[in-house]
Write an enzyme that holds these catalytic residues in place. Structure first.
Site, PDB file in Angstrom:
ATOM      1  N   SER A  89       0.826  -1.201   0.000  1.00  0.00           N
ATOM      2  CA  SER A  89       0.000   0.000   0.000  1.00  0.00           C
ATOM      3  C   SER A  89       0.867   1.261   0.000  1.00  0.00           C
ATOM      4  O   SER A  89       1.654   1.443  -0.924  1.00  0.00           O
ATOM      5  CB  SER A  89      -0.959  -0.065   1.178  1.00  0.00           C
ATOM      6  OG  SER A  89      -2.069   0.728   0.909  1.00  0.00           O
ATOM      7  N   LYS A  91       3.920   2.168  -2.647  1.00  0.00           N
ATOM      8  CA  LYS A  91       4.204   3.396  -3.404  1.00  0.00           C
ATOM      9  C   LYS A  91       5.686   3.723  -3.208  1.00  0.00           C
ATOM     10  O   LYS A  91       6.412   4.064  -4.147  1.00  0.00           O
ATOM     11  CB  LYS A  91       3.334   4.560  -2.912  1.00  0.00           C
ATOM     12  CG  LYS A  91       1.815   4.263  -2.857  1.00  0.00           C
ATOM     13  CD  LYS A  91       1.018   5.454  -2.328  1.00  0.00           C
ATOM     14  CE  LYS A  91      -0.282   5.121  -1.592  1.00  0.00           C
ATOM     15  NZ  LYS A  91      -1.380   4.560  -2.314  1.00  0.00           N
ATOM     16  N   TRP A 103     -10.533  -0.056  -4.121  1.00  0.00           N
ATOM     17  CA  TRP A 103     -10.017   1.290  -3.808  1.00  0.00           C
ATOM     18  C   TRP A 103      -8.643   1.506  -4.454  1.00  0.00           C
ATOM     19  O   TRP A 103      -8.276   2.610  -4.833  1.00  0.00           O
ATOM     20  CB  TRP A 103      -9.938   1.411  -2.285  1.00  0.00           C
ATOM     21  CG  TRP A 103      -9.562   2.738  -1.720  1.00  0.00           C
ATOM     22  CD1 TRP A 103      -8.494   3.007  -0.910  1.00  0.00           C
ATOM     23  CD2 TRP A 103     -10.267   3.972  -1.856  1.00  0.00           C
ATOM     24  NE1 TRP A 103      -8.481   4.324  -0.544  1.00  0.00           N
ATOM     25  CE2 TRP A 103      -9.561   4.942  -1.107  1.00  0.00           C
ATOM     26  CE3 TRP A 103     -11.426   4.366  -2.544  1.00  0.00           C
ATOM     27  CZ2 TRP A 103      -9.960   6.283  -1.029  1.00  0.00           C
ATOM     28  CZ3 TRP A 103     -11.835   5.698  -2.463  1.00  0.00           C
ATOM     29  CH2 TRP A 103     -11.101   6.631  -1.707  1.00  0.00           C
ATOM     30  N   HIS A 148      -7.551  -5.869   1.038  1.00  0.00           N
ATOM     31  CA  HIS A 148      -6.322  -5.081   1.088  1.00  0.00           C
ATOM     32  C   HIS A 148      -5.421  -5.565   2.223  1.00  0.00           C
ATOM     33  O   HIS A 148      -5.747  -5.368   3.392  1.00  0.00           O
ATOM     34  CB  HIS A 148      -6.766  -3.634   1.334  1.00  0.00           C
ATOM     35  CG  HIS A 148      -5.669  -2.637   1.325  1.00  0.00           C
ATOM     36  ND1 HIS A 148      -4.974  -2.316   0.180  1.00  0.00           N
ATOM     37  CD2 HIS A 148      -5.143  -1.877   2.315  1.00  0.00           C
ATOM     38  CE1 HIS A 148      -4.074  -1.386   0.468  1.00  0.00           C
ATOM     39  NE2 HIS A 148      -4.153  -1.111   1.759  1.00  0.00           N
TER      40      HIS A 148
HETATM   41  C1  GTR Z   1      -5.447   3.902   2.274  1.00  0.00           C
HETATM   42  C2  GTR Z   1      -5.012   4.901   1.279  1.00  0.00           C
HETATM   43  C3  GTR Z   1      -4.148   4.258   0.276  1.00  0.00           C
HETATM   44  C4  GTR Z   1      -3.171   3.267   0.875  1.00  0.00           C
HETATM   45  C5  GTR Z   1      -3.622   2.628   2.158  1.00  0.00           C
HETATM   46  C6  GTR Z   1      -2.584   1.936   3.027  1.00  0.00           C
HETATM   47  O1  GTR Z   1      -6.387   4.356   3.143  1.00  0.00           O
HETATM   48  O2  GTR Z   1      -6.114   5.512   0.732  1.00  0.00           O
HETATM   49  O3  GTR Z   1      -3.541   5.159  -0.583  1.00  0.00           O
HETATM   50  O4  GTR Z   1      -1.929   3.786   0.981  1.00  0.00           O
HETATM   51  O5  GTR Z   1      -4.340   3.432   2.936  1.00  0.00           O
HETATM   52  O6  GTR Z   1      -1.425   2.323   3.139  1.00  0.00           O
HETATM   53  O7  GTR Z   1      -2.988   0.938   3.622  1.00  0.00           O
END
Ligand code: GTR
Length: 390
Positions: free
Chosen positions: A224, A228, A315, A367
Site C-alpha cells: 500500500s 508506493k 479502492w 487489502h
Molecule cells: C489507504 C489509502 C491508500 C493506501 C492505504 C494503506 O487508506 O487511501 O492510498 O496507501 O491506505 O497504506 O494501507
C-alpha cells in the site's frame, strides 16, 4: 461487500468501469523534445532520467543522497535466532549531515543453512511495529520472516517511523528536519514517501557491506503506502534486482488517469504529507500530469518488477495497477527485448503470471500483505535467480 475501503469524506468516488473517463497515456517512448526513443542507449541516457525528474518534480519530490557520514553499528546479534535457523543482526544505520544525525534500525535474519551470500527481501514497514517483531514472540503474516528464511532468503525490514513518521503532524521530525531541512521549503521537496524510499536505499547501502548478503539479489517490498515507496525506490535506485508493489494503488502502481477508487485529490487531501507539494496541482486534473504511473514501472526496467493486487481492494484499482504494469513493461520488451508478455485482459484471481522480467497476481480477498503474497514473491525471485528452493 466490494466497497472494501470506502471513503470517509464527501467526494464522489467511482467503482464502475463504464464511468472511467477516456484518457490517453503519455508515451514512455517519446522524449520531452519529441524524439522517438528506440535504443537502450537513448533509454538509459535520456528518457529514463527525464522520467525520474518528472516524478521528482510532480509527484514524490527529490530524494537527496548527500551526507557527511554513514555508520553501520551492530546493535545486537543472535547466532541462534528462530530456534537456530537464522542469524539475527540488528543494525543501526547512522547517517550524519551538518553535525546532525539520524539512526534507522534495520532488522535482518540471515538463513543459516542456505548458501551464502544470501539473496534478501527488504520490507518497508509502515504498520504496527509488532509486524516486524525481532524477538518473534509475535509473528504476523505481514512479514512471515520464518517462511522467508526457510526458503533460503534473508528477511530484512525497517520501520518508516525511524525515517519519517507516517503522520501529518510529525512527518518532518526525522530525516527531513534533521538532515535535509531545505527540502521542506521546496515545491518539489522530499516528503513522506520519498523519505521512506531514502530509508530503503540506506538498507541497500548496508547490504553492500555485509558478506553474508548478496546485494545483487535484493528485492524491495512494500504494501500500500509502502508499495508506493517501494516503486519509487526501485525506479531510482538500480541496485535492486526486484521491486515489489503490493496493493499500492493510487500514487503507486495504479494509473491516475482512470480515477477509479482513490483519486489524486483524495489522496492529497487525506495524506498531504506523502507527496511533494506540486502534486496538488493535479487534484481533479489527472489528465494534465506529464506522466502516469506506468512510467514509474518503466523506469525500473530492465530490472524486474512485480505488481500484486487483491480482488476486493477496488479502492486501489487492480485493473489500473495491471494496466500500468502492462504498459510500463513495454520497455522491458521493446527496448531490452526481454522474452514473454502479459495478456491484455486482467488475469483472474490467484492465477499468478511470472515472466522473466515481471510478475503479477491478484490475491482473492482484501487489502493486505499476506503469506500467500510472499509465497508468490519468493517463487518469482527463485525463478529469476535460478534458485532451487521450492
Ligand atoms: C489507504 C489509502 C491508500 C493506501 C492505504 C494503506 O487508506 O487511501 O492510498 O496507501 O491506505 O497504506 O494501507
Amino acid at each position: 461487500c466490494l466497497l472494501s475501503r470506502p471513503a470517509s469524506s464527501q467526494e464522489e468516488f467511482n467503482y464502475e468501469e463504464s464511468k472511467v473517463p477516456a484518457y490517453a497515456l503519455p508515451d514512455p517512448f517519446v522524449s520531452l523534445n519529441g524524439k522517438l526513443i528506440g535504443s537502450v542507449q537513448e533509454w538509459e541516457h535520456q528518457r529514463r532520467h527525464e522520467i525520474l525528474r518528472l516524478f521528482e518534480d510532480h509527484v514524490y519530490g527529490q530524494v537527496p543522497g548527500s551526507m557527511d557520514n554513514m555508520r553501520f553499528i551492530l546493535a545486537s546479534e543472535d547466532g541462534e535466532a528462530m530456534n537456530g535457523d537464522a542469524h539475527l543482526k540488528e543494525i543501526d544505520i547512522e547517517v550524519s549531515r551538518n553535525g546532525q544525525s539520524v539512526t534507522v534500525r534495520l532488522i535482518l535474519f540471515i538463513p543459516k543453512e542456505a548458501p551464502k551470500p544470501a539473496p534478501v527481501f527488504l520490507l518497508i514497514n509502515h504498520r504496527d511495529p509488532e509486524n516486524i517483531d525481532p524477538t518473534r514472540k509475535v509473528k504476523m503474516g505481514f512479514w512471515p520472516a520464518e517462511a522467508i528464511v526457510d526458503r533460503g532468503y534473508a528477511a530484512a525490514t525497517f520501520h518508516v517511523m525511524d525515517v519519517s513518521d507516517d503522520n501529518n503532524e510529525t512527518f518532518q521530525e526525522d530525516i527531513l528536519e534533521t538532515l535535509y531541512p531545505e527540502q521542506l521549503e521546496k515545491k518539489n521537496g522530499m516528503r513522506g514517501l520519498g523519505a521512506w524510499a531514502w530509508g530503503a536505499m540506506r538498507a541497500m547501502d548496508y547490504f553492500e557491506t555485509d558478506p553474508m548478503i548478496d546485494a545483487g539479489k535484493a528485492a524491495v517490498v512494500g504494501h500500500s503506502r509502502g508499495g508506493k515507496a517501494s516503486l519509487w525506490t526501485g525506479a531510482q535506485d538500480s541496485r535492486w534486482a526486484i521491486t515489489i508493489s503490493n496493493n499500492s494503488g493510487c500514487g503507486g502502481a495504479a494509473l491516475s488517469r482512470r480515477r477509479f477508487g482513490e483519486t489524486v485529490r483524495r489522496i492529497n487531501t487525506n495524506f498531504p504529507y506523502w507527496f511533494t507539494d506540486n502534486f496538488n496541482q493535479y487534484n481533479g486534473k489527472e489528465e494534465l500530469l506529464p506522466l502516469d504511473q506506468h512510467m514509474l514501472i518503466a523506469a525500473i526496467a530492465p530490472r524486474a518488477v512485480y505488481v500484486a493486487s487483491a480482488s476486493e481492494d477496488q479502492w486501489a484499482d487492480p485493473k489500473g495497477e495491471y494496466l500500468s504494469l502492462f504498459h510500463g513493461t513495454r520497455v522491458h520488451r521493446e527496448i531490452y527485448q526481454m522474452d514473454g508478455g502479459f495478456s491484455a485482459d486482467l488475469p483472474h484471481p490467484e492465477s499468478p503470471v511470472h515472466l522473466p522480467y515481471a510478475g503479477h497476481h491478484i490475491r482473492a480477498g482484501k487489502h493486505n500483505l499476506t503469506p500467500y503474497d510472499w509465497e508468490q514473491y519468493m517463487d518469482f525471485a527463485s525463478k529469476l535467480f535460478g534458485f532451487s528452493n521450492e
